[in-house]
Motif scaffolding. Structure first.
Motif, mmCIF file in Angstrom:
data_model
loop_
_atom_site.group_PDB
_atom_site.id
_atom_site.type_symbol
_atom_site.label_atom_id
_atom_site.label_comp_id
_atom_site.label_asym_id
_atom_site.label_seq_id
_atom_site.Cartn_x
_atom_site.Cartn_y
_atom_site.Cartn_z
ATOM 1 N N LYS A 218 4.881 23.076 -11.604
ATOM 2 C CA LYS A 218 6.010 23.950 -11.289
ATOM 3 C C LYS A 218 6.041 25.062 -12.313
ATOM 4 O O LYS A 218 5.895 24.784 -13.515
ATOM 5 C CB LYS A 218 7.315 23.172 -11.471
ATOM 6 N N GLY A 219 6.261 26.264 -11.883
ATOM 7 C CA GLY A 219 6.311 27.328 -12.881
ATOM 8 C C GLY A 219 6.885 28.617 -12.346
ATOM 9 O O GLY A 219 7.341 28.689 -11.198
ATOM 10 N N LYS A 220 6.822 29.614 -13.212
ATOM 11 C CA LYS A 220 7.340 30.934 -12.848
ATOM 12 C C LYS A 220 6.157 31.889 -12.779
ATOM 13 O O LYS A 220 5.279 31.846 -13.651
ATOM 14 C CB LYS A 220 8.323 31.360 -13.937
ATOM 15 N N LYS A 221 6.147 32.725 -11.764
ATOM 16 C CA LYS A 221 5.060 33.692 -11.610
ATOM 17 C C LYS A 221 5.187 34.811 -12.649
ATOM 18 O O LYS A 221 6.304 35.156 -13.053
ATOM 19 C CB LYS A 221 5.116 34.311 -10.211
ATOM 20 N N SER A 222 4.062 35.386 -12.979
ATOM 21 C CA SER A 222 4.096 36.513 -13.913
ATOM 22 C C SER A 222 4.693 37.727 -13.204
ATOM 23 O O SER A 222 4.813 37.746 -11.979
ATOM 24 C CB SER A 222 2.680 36.867 -14.372
ATOM 25 N N GLU A 223 5.009 38.744 -13.980
ATOM 26 C CA GLU A 223 5.556 39.973 -13.394
ATOM 27 C C GLU A 223 4.586 40.565 -12.380
ATOM 28 O O GLU A 223 4.982 41.118 -11.369
ATOM 29 C CB GLU A 223 5.849 40.999 -14.487
ATOM 30 N N ASP A 454 3.047 37.804 -20.833
ATOM 31 C CA ASP A 454 3.569 38.302 -19.564
ATOM 32 C C ASP A 454 3.794 39.809 -19.570
ATOM 33 O O ASP A 454 4.889 40.294 -19.328
ATOM 34 C CB ASP A 454 4.848 37.575 -19.144
ATOM 35 N N GLU A 455 2.752 40.537 -19.874
ATOM 36 C CA GLU A 455 2.834 41.978 -19.732
ATOM 37 C C GLU A 455 1.861 42.381 -18.639
ATOM 38 O O GLU A 455 0.706 41.964 -18.636
ATOM 39 C CB GLU A 455 2.507 42.667 -21.057
ATOM 40 N N VAL A 458 -1.483 43.836 -19.601
ATOM 41 C CA VAL A 458 -2.428 42.894 -20.191
ATOM 42 C C VAL A 458 -3.048 42.050 -19.078
ATOM 43 O O VAL A 458 -4.252 41.808 -19.046
ATOM 44 C CB VAL A 458 -1.747 42.010 -21.259
ATOM 45 N N GLU A 459 -2.232 41.659 -18.117
ATOM 46 C CA GLU A 459 -2.784 40.850 -17.025
ATOM 47 C C GLU A 459 -3.787 41.668 -16.204
ATOM 48 O O GLU A 459 -4.832 41.164 -15.810
ATOM 49 C CB GLU A 459 -1.666 40.314 -16.124
ATOM 50 N N LYS A 460 -3.456 42.912 -15.976
ATOM 51 C CA LYS A 460 -4.400 43.770 -15.240
ATOM 52 C C LYS A 460 -5.707 43.863 -16.008
ATOM 53 O O LYS A 460 -6.792 43.850 -15.440
ATOM 54 C CB LYS A 460 -3.807 45.171 -15.051
ATOM 55 N N ASP A 461 -5.560 43.981 -17.311
ATOM 56 C CA ASP A 461 -6.746 44.109 -18.131
ATOM 57 C C ASP A 461 -7.580 42.830 -18.102
ATOM 58 O O ASP A 461 -8.801 42.880 -18.018
ATOM 59 C CB ASP A 461 -6.339 44.452 -19.559
ATOM 60 N N VAL A 462 -6.901 41.686 -18.164
ATOM 61 C CA VAL A 462 -7.630 40.411 -18.099
ATOM 62 C C VAL A 462 -8.384 40.347 -16.771
ATOM 63 O O VAL A 462 -9.548 39.962 -16.710
ATOM 64 C CB VAL A 462 -6.659 39.212 -18.247
ATOM 65 N N LYS A 463 -7.735 40.780 -15.715
ATOM 66 C CA LYS A 463 -8.377 40.799 -14.393
ATOM 67 C C LYS A 463 -9.629 41.662 -14.433
ATOM 68 O O LYS A 463 -10.694 41.267 -13.981
ATOM 69 C CB LYS A 463 -7.419 41.384 -13.353
#
Ligand code: 87F
Length: 815
Positions: A218-223, A454-455, A458-463
């Motif tokens: 169970k969790g919360k999705k990133s922005e 959760d920025e 940063v997530e786009k960059d990881v992708k």
């Protein structure tokens, strides 16, 4: 906070298969060798699915439909207990309402299917087929909700939706039409909405774990991954070890007031004021069945958990040539009857055109949890032979205690399917601390638990960095249950602003602080909480941290946390300008971690704090050189994954500012932004500097970037509008007015400064466009509307200052 990551895109076998006539002789693909083909074959041979002549559409056969119905009865009963009512809205959506929601639909638009013809004639207006029902339902929510007594409004519908997917269709997992339930609720308060989001999420967990025997997180999705139309998205995430992919199981969204804004879902509250409803939406789909098949199925076919199997026990007569066939058949009948009476779903397979061996394979393929064989020997011994589908274990059961034992075995099967799946999943979870470990785990098809900030950028960059064979990594969720962080040397990023601290956390912190202040113990817990919440308490951390570090018994009882504490205290000491203490702590860390970059960074901060600017600069520069941009340069902290160069560049900027070297800071920020264009904080910082230097043109440019990155923050709209207004000129002022208006919009009409801004702009535009063509001029209605709003606001909040406002407006010639 740790976040689950994995490669994107779960892949089954999507293409239309050469469907073999079912022979019962088994599967031609092995689960571990060709998972995609295995999956396609298993759902077809297990008689769940039939392929259809429209790609991405599948026939759900009774064997699968019965599973859906079992879950449906459970979920339906549970939501009824929550006073949620079922309803049914039409399948079709008019383009006009769809348009209303266009901002959030935009990304989904290619997936919307349209009806354009009836017979041979074109429809006057094409109509869409619902991909989800927000736009269908919410106009009526707006109509039905008037006063607070109309709330909560809690509706659910069981229906089909159509999303014209283009990527690799897979039965149950990704199909163009699928079945789901969609819940749409509206409340007077956010608290009620928040509570429901979690209640529904718990039901989804139960569907997966208690019914499908599939463990979920169970969790919360990133922005980046949340439903863009909502406030936040919670999810249950499953994992398919064979693909190494996580898969979203079901989502429960809090929509906030976004849709009540769009659809005008407002009500009169108890005080007689107009208020916007808080909304949720939530759904689970037939995907549940696909995930279950993927997780439990094996090389013999489906493996159904007893709780969802429409046939839990299959009874097969095994007559031998000279045996008492009738006696065996009667025993089979009696077995089915007594099991059925006890509520167990049992059937016998009496077909005489198939051998027992064929029947074994057939029911194994269909995944029936327990097979009961009755042959002459069993008849003679008054027993039956039971064979478990999950483990193949064979057990002889006396007929006298058959029902109880079968019940027990079915419970055990359910339990051990879950346990086995959990073990397989857990073996694929990898906690990482560095970028290298992250990449390695991704390559090994692991589900990764990584520190996370959760920025979006940063997530786009990881992708972007992980694009390749495995598919770019995306975050699955931030688990609600956070594991202990197994780091012996976590890193605190003192430069960051603190995150939001909830009321409960604040209360807890204050209580603990009082206790420690009064000598009641709990020092370590207090220090941990300060760190966890990222609040600034440098004096206390210094005082209590040192008291622990100076007590060798207490210090050694901390184990590896000792190093964390040294670091926490060193940062606090620098904050308090106790540079000697900081130096001592850093020395200890240097000795323990001689090559560590984080320690090196602390040293650089210390140099900076001491005012040894050039040495600090050297230290930062050498840290940067060690970390060229294109190398693995993500620094991992207990709370976030950030790029070390980014941190250091920013640090250098801070240093220049602290030295009063504003032009140096501007130069550094500009250089930095050439590389980290997406860092909106830096754009904001630069904008602020430009404003302080009255370089409004440059500031405006920076705010444009800020707003582009964070379009819904009213403060940025306001700041941008202020800058444009200050710049002057008709065009700028007209734009300024738009941004004041959007500030008002984004704050729900509550920004006095922006209202006043509109008045200023209106007045200036009227002056500037004297004699110009009519379009440039201001409408008097808008002026009076703003003035009325402003006056109302003053009346409500500071009526004694009303005359001041009136005078000001008069001087602007707009009252
Ligand atoms: C595809 C086409 C058009 C997802 C779409 O999750 C619109 C959409 O709005 C779309 N795919 N979504 C998001 C659905 C959000 C939400 N709707 C109600 C849910 C739960 C049930």
């Amino acid at each position: 906070m740790l976040v689950c990551f994995c490669g994107v895109d779960i892949t089954g076998g999507g293409k239309k298969k050469e469907v073999k006539k079912e022979t019962g002789l088994g599967l031609s693909f092995k689960k571990d060798e060709n998972f995609g083909e295995w999956y396609s074959e298993v759902v077809v041979n297990g008689e769940m699915i039939e392929y259809y002549d429209i790609s991405g559409c599948y026939i759900i056969r009774p064997w699968a439909m019965s599973i859906w119905e079992i879950m449906q009865s459970f979920f339906d009963a549970e939501i009824k207990k929550m006073k949620i009512k079922n309803c049914y809205f039409p399948l079709f959506v008019s383009p006009a309402v769809l348009e209303k929601e266009k901002d959030h639909i935009e990304g989904f638009a290619p997936e919307v299917a349209w009806v354009t013809k009836s017979g041979q004639s074109d429809l006057e207006v094409p109509i869409a087929i619902r991909p989800t029902s927000e736009t269908v339902m919410y106009p009526y929510y707006s109509k039905w909700i008037r006063g607070h007594r109309d709330l909560p409004l809690k509706l659910n519908q069981w229906c089909n939706v159509v999303r014209w997917e283009f990527s690799n269709p897979t039965p149950f997992i990704r199909s163009r039409e699928f079945l789901w339930q969609e819940g749409h609720t509206a409340f007077a308060t956010k608290t009620e909405a928040d509570t429901e989001v979690l209640e529904i999420l718990e039901l989804y967990r139960r569907i997966y774990e208690e019914f499908m025997a599939v463990p979920v997180i169970k969790g919360k999705k990133s922005e980046l991954e949340k439903f863009a139309g909502g406030l936040y998205t919670t999810t249950v995430e499953a994992f398919v070890p064979n693909t190494g992919r996580g898969i979203q199981g079901a989502t429960s969204h809090c929509l906030g007031q976004n849709f009540s804004n769009m659809f005008d879902i407002t009500f009169e509250n108890e005080k007689g004021e107009k208020a916007k409803a808080w909304q949720n939406s939530w759904a689970y789909t037939t995907r549940t069945i696909g995930v279950m098949v993927m997780v439990h199925g094996d090389d013999k076919g489906l493996v159904l958990p007893p709780k969802v199997a429409s046939v839990q026990v299959i009874v097969i007569p095994v007559p031998y040539k000279d045996a008492d066939t009738q006696g065996i058949f009667d025993a089979c009948d009696a077995t089915v009857e007594s099991l059925s009476e006890a509520g167990i779903r049992a059937e016998a397979d009496f077909r005489d055109n198939y051998s027992p061996g064929w029947k074994y394979s057939h029911w194994e393929m269909k995944g029936v949890p327990l097979r009961i064989e009755i042959g002459p020997k069993d008849l003679a011994n008054n027993q039956v032979r039971a064979v478990r589908r999950d483990s193949g274990a064979k057990i002889d059961l006396p007929r006298a205690s058959l029902v109880e034992q079968v019940k027990e075995i079915l419970d055990k099967i359910q339990e051990s399917l879950f346990e086995a799946a959990k073990q397989r999943r857990d073996a694929c979870i990898q906690t990482v601390e560095t970028w290298d470990e992250f990449v390695e785990a991704l390559g090994q098809r692991k589900m990764i638990l990584a520190p996370w900030c959760d920025e979006v950028e940063v997530e786009k960059d990881v992708k972007a960095r992980t694009k390749g064979e495995m598919g770019a990594a995306k975050s699955l969720c931030s688990p609600m249950e956070q594991p202990e962080i197994p780091e012996d040397f976590p890193f605190i990023d003192g430069a960051r602003e603190r995150e939001m601290v909830t009321k409960t956390e604040e209360t807890q912190l204050n209580r603990l602080e009082n206790q420690v202040d009064n000598g009641g113990g709990g020092t370590w817990e207090y220090l941990c909480l300060v760190k966890k919440l990222k609040v600034r308490r440098p004096e206390k951390v210094l005082k209590y941290g040192l008291s622990l570090l100076n007590d060798s018994r207490k210090r050694s009882s901390l184990g590896p946390d000792e190093w964390t504490l040294y670091e926490q205290v060193s940062v606090a000491a620098m904050d308090c300008q106790c540079l000697d203490v900081a130096k001592d702590c850093i020395k200890v860390l240097q000795k323990k971690f001689p090559e560590n970059k984080r320690v090196a960074r602390l040293e650089a901060i210390l140099l900076e704090a001491k005012g040894s600017w050039s040495e600090a600069e050297k230290a930062y520069t050498s840290l940067l050189e060690d970390n060229p941009l294109d190398q693995n340069s993500i620094a991992v902290t207990p709370n976030k994954l950030i790029f070390i160069e980014q941190v250091i560049h920013r640090r250098k900027v801070a240093m220049a500012k602290a030295q009063g070297d504003i032009s140096g800071a501007i130069e550094l920020l500009n250089k930095y932004l050439e590389i980290f264009m997406a860092d909106h904080d830096a754009w904001r910082e630069l904008a602020d500097i430009y404003v302080s230097l009255q370089m409004y043109k440059q500031a405006a440019f920076c705010y444009e970037e800020v707003i582009l990155a964070q379009p819904t923050v009213p403060l940025y709209h306001l700041a941008y509008a202020d800058v444009l207004y200050t710049l002057g000129g008709l065009e700028n002022i007209q734009t300024a007015k738009k941004y004041y208006a959007s500030t008002i919009d984004l704050t729900g009409g509550k920004n006095t400064r922006a209202l006043f801004g509109i008045c200023l702009c209106t007045s200036a535009i009227a002056q500037l466009s004297k004699g110009r063509n009519k379009d440039d001029k201001e409408s008097p209605e808008l002026q009076s509307l703003t003035v009325t709003a402003l006056e109302k606001d003053y009346k409500n909040r500071a009526s004694e200052k009303l005359p001041l406002l009136t005078a000001a407006l008069k001087s602007l010639k707009i009252s």
